[in-house]
Design a protein around this motif. Structure first.
Motif, mmCIF file in Angstrom:
data_model
loop_
_atom_site.group_PDB
_atom_site.id
_atom_site.type_symbol
_atom_site.label_atom_id
_atom_site.label_comp_id
_atom_site.label_asym_id
_atom_site.label_seq_id
_atom_site.Cartn_x
_atom_site.Cartn_y
_atom_site.Cartn_z
ATOM 1 N N GLN A 283 10.936 -3.568 -0.953
ATOM 2 C CA GLN A 283 11.336 -3.045 0.093
ATOM 3 C C GLN A 283 12.240 -1.751 -0.307
ATOM 4 N N LYS A 284 12.036 -0.749 0.394
ATOM 5 C CA LYS A 284 12.890 0.457 0.058
ATOM 6 C C LYS A 284 12.383 1.295 -1.219
ATOM 7 N N GLN A 285 11.221 0.501 -1.776
ATOM 8 C CA GLN A 285 10.604 1.276 -2.833
ATOM 9 C C GLN A 285 9.190 1.947 -2.352
ATOM 10 N N LEU A 286 9.157 3.249 -2.594
ATOM 11 C CA LEU A 286 8.134 4.119 -1.914
ATOM 12 C C LEU A 286 7.052 4.404 -2.972
ATOM 13 N N PRO A 287 5.702 4.506 -2.639
ATOM 14 C CA PRO A 287 4.782 4.822 -3.819
ATOM 15 C C PRO A 287 4.829 6.202 -4.363
ATOM 16 N N GLU A 288 4.254 6.435 -5.462
ATOM 17 C CA GLU A 288 4.207 7.756 -6.194
ATOM 18 C C GLU A 288 2.832 7.719 -6.747
ATOM 19 N N THR A 289 2.168 9.047 -6.696
ATOM 20 C CA THR A 289 0.582 9.135 -7.136
ATOM 21 C C THR A 289 0.631 8.888 -8.867
ATOM 22 N N ARG A 290 1.562 9.145 -9.596
ATOM 23 C CA ARG A 290 1.530 9.007 -10.845
ATOM 24 C C ARG A 290 1.565 7.427 -11.324
ATOM 25 N N ASN A 291 1.906 6.506 -10.363
ATOM 26 C CA ASN A 291 1.874 5.302 -10.772
ATOM 27 C C ASN A 291 0.455 4.663 -10.568
ATOM 28 N N VAL A 292 -0.161 5.498 -10.032
ATOM 29 C CA VAL A 292 -1.607 5.049 -9.975
ATOM 30 C C VAL A 292 -3.036 5.681 -10.327
#
Length: 351
Positions: A283-292
């Protein structure tokens, strides 16, 4: 050791073909034995992709596409070619008993008229539409495992459908008024030279495109309608990011009732508990493209806005790997009786 599965790749010179070649280097049970291109026939893979130099796959000689030769040499064939071209090759290969994973749009839509409306071309093999399995393992695993023709999902639809699936199928999000606001890296436009996608046109810039007629719209609506159990019409809006890889979709829905973030997060966590390639972030963590980047993971973040009664879903994937070639390889693994993660990288390419 079991016998290696022999794979073919039609359309090796595009970004999806390049990504498949990269992934096949590390596959322990499947060998790329045929790679085709009309423009680069006679060259080796290392000639066009120097990253394959001094690797066994680099010595593979590219040939012109010939369904008869592919049928003789291959157990499964990837079609990384444009729509309309793929349906003809797929039909020829299936007639010879070869399994097919089609990365084009030719078999994604169940309805022939819808395909012909959005792609402005006749579908010459509509008899195969009912057989083709939509290759999203999180939703259709059992069907994929018994299939011989896989319609590999589009990149944007993968991100949007995985983001929406838990909320829509549980009736927590209203089926109307959904807005998918999606941004993609430039590899999503293909490898051909086009002025709008030249470096100086894309760098230090951000723009929308394809509104409101993007061809992935009916694909998303088709699959979300199945999840909702009712016809869904949604707003799908696409933008071009000045990055190479990645899609970030911000999806706006209206809640059908009051719900807390704890409740929504628990719903998503349970839905994807046995689906390891979707990561519901804390919760409260949002995705980033660099992590995938360079992986088949889909990272999902959730925001509940009680003031507007909205559930906002954020979904990040790599458009080339999860959105195309990596997902195609997962599907090929499954229809060939292998574990879905064979040959699939798990750690992202950083930074």
């Amino acid at each position: 050791m079991s016998q290696m599965i022999k794979a073919g790749l039609v359309g090796v010179t595009g970004y999806t073909g390049m990504e498949l070649a990269r992934l096949m280097v590390h596959h322990s049970s499947m060998e790329l034995v045929c790679a085709t291109s009309r423009s680069e026939a006679g060259k080796t893979l290392a000639d066009i992709y120097p990253f394959l130099n001094r690797l066994p796959l680099g010595s593979l000689v590219i040939t012109r596409p010939d369904p008869a030769e592919l049928a003789r040499e291959c157990d499964v064939v990837f079609l990384a070619v444009p729509h309309k071209t793929a349906m003809e090759i797929a039909a020829a290969l299936l007639a010879e008993g070869v399994k097919v994973v089609d990365l084009s749009a030719d078999f994604r839509l169940n309805d022939q008229a819808t395909y012909e409306q959005w792609y402005a071309t006749p579908h010459t093999h509509p008899e195969l539409l009912a057989e083709a399995v939509y290759g999203l393992p999180e939703l259709y695993l059992d069907k994929i495992m018994g299939a011989r023709l896989i319609a590999n999902p589009g990149c944007y639809p993968t991100s949007a459908i995985l983001g929406l699936a838990p909320a829509v199928s549980a009736g927590l999000a209203e089926s109307d008024g959904i807005v998918v606001d999606a941004k993609s890296g430039t590899t999503g436009a293909g490898r051909g030279a086009k002025v709008p996608f030249l470096f100086c046109e894309v760098h230090d810039n951000f723009r929308a495109y394809g509104l409101p007629t993007h061809r992935h719209t009916p694909e998303i609506e088709q699959e979300v309608s199945k999840l909702a159990g009712t016809p869904v019409t949604l707003s799908f809006n696409t933008h071009l990011l000045p990055i190479d890889r990645g899609i970030l979709s911000t999806i706006y829905t209206r809640l059908t009732r009051e719900a807390t973030l704890d409740e929504v997060h628990a719903l998503y966590t349970e839905f994807y508990a046995d689906k390891p390639f979707v990561r519901v972030l804390p919760q409260k963590q949002l995705p980033e493209t660099r992590n995938v980047r360079g992986t088949v993971f889909c990272d999902i973040g959730l925001v509940v806005d009680p003031r507007t009664n909205r559930l906002i879903i954020l979904s990040a994937i790599d458009n080339l790997c999860r959105g195309a070639s990596g997902q195609a390889l997962m599907n090929a693994n499954l229809i060939c009786g292998l574990d879905p993660d064979e040959g699939i990288p798990m750690a992202p390419m950083m930074p």
